[in-house]
Design an enzyme around this catalytic site. Structure first.
Site: not given
Length: 316
Positions: A163, A175
């Site tokens: 990401s 995350y």
């Protein structure tokens, strides 16, 4: 002097353009195993590679997701149920793949399965972090190690979905931690297995509208974490902060792109190009915001985020 510099840059760009468009031969004979194919990037990539004639082995978490995918693809595509957090499920899936690829080996392994929680770190417990790391990082590592002998046999590719937040940690909640881990694991793996002709690519998407970035799901998880925090923490932040934080998440998800092919095209290139990139920044925000931000001095990034973020009630 400047003319020579411009000429060199132009020549380098031209060479890179032609180099990146060289495609691997006999793609129709190559097997690709993709995790997280129920929806989102994995689902689209499976259909995309199937249309290209490749032998797609799609791993789904649910039988419903697997059935829906099979209904949209050719008979070449096969599905298997896989929970990346369970060792026995990974072992069974590896054996299933081995039976199908035989002596040819596995050309492509795409680690796409993932979950997302955005929240203040102080609101989480250890198990909340563990739940995310089990899927996004530890599950990915175990799948890779299990499938690696098959990939090495084919001198193939490992494509890991990270990401843009694996470059810049904009929020807590586990995350970003997991995606930083994906980056580190992928870098070390790439250097280790390059001796065997295996290439490792990292995909760093910006904001895209998938189940992972679904606003309703994210806001529900944030509220659930808020409810479990202590009264002391709630007093420090207060309910107004929670409401503003959720609105900020909504603003972030509203800017997400619907065009998932921007990401899957990068994934496909990493699997099919003779000379894949090491990293792919997918999306305008990834290229124009997150990537430049990752190269800025830390104090400057901290200052920008400090002045643009929601402040707790007892902030100084």
């Amino acid at each position: 002097m400047w003319l020579y510099l411009v000429a060199l840059v132009g020549l380098w760009t031209l060479l890179r353009f032609f180099r990146e468009r060289q495609v691997v031969s006999h793609l129709q004979d190559k097997y690709v195993f993709i995790t997280g194919c129920d929806s989102g990037f994995g689902n689209l990539l499976a259909r995309q590679l199937d249309r290209r004639g490749m032998r797609v082995l799609a791993a789904c978490l649910t039988e419903k997701g697997a059935e829906q995918l099979r209904n949209k693809t050719s008979d070449r595509l096969e599905t298997v149920i896989l929970d990346v957090t369970k060792t026995e499920s990974i072992v069974a899936a590896t054996q299933w793949v081995k039976e199908r690829v035989g002596n040819r080996g596995l050309w492509g392994l795409v680690n796409n399965a993932g979950i997302c929680v955005f929240a203040i770190n102080e609101w989480l417990k250890k198990e909340d972090f563990a739940n995310i790391l089990d899927v996004n990082l530890l599950g990915m590592i175990e799948v890779t190690l299990s499938m690696l002998p098959l990939v090495r046999k084919a001198r193939g590719r490992v494509v890991n979905i990270s990401s843009s937040m694996g470059r810049v940690s904009l929020c807590g909640g586990g995350y970003c931690i997991s995606k930083y881990g994906v980056e580190a694991f992928s870098d070390s793996l790439r250097r280790e297995i390059s001796y065997f002709g295996v290439k490792v690519a990292i995909i760093e998407p910006g904001g895209f509208r998938t189940n992972v970035s679904n606003y309703e799901r994210l806001s529900h998880s944030i509220e659930k974490l808020w409810d479990q925090t202590s009264s002391e923490v709630k007093e420090v932040y207060d309910k107004n902060f929670l409401d503003s934080y959720i609105k900020a998440i909504q603003s972030l998800t509203d800017t997400c792109s619907d065009d998932l092919s921007v990401v899957t095209d990068c994934m496909e290139h990493a699997l099919t190009a003779c000379h894949p990139r090491t990293r792919y920044s997918a999306g305008w925000d990834a290229k124009l915001f997150y990537l430049p931000l990752s190269y800025m001095p830390t104090f400057l990034v901290d200052a920008m985020l400090y002045w643009s973020s929601v402040k707790p009630a007892q902030a100084l």
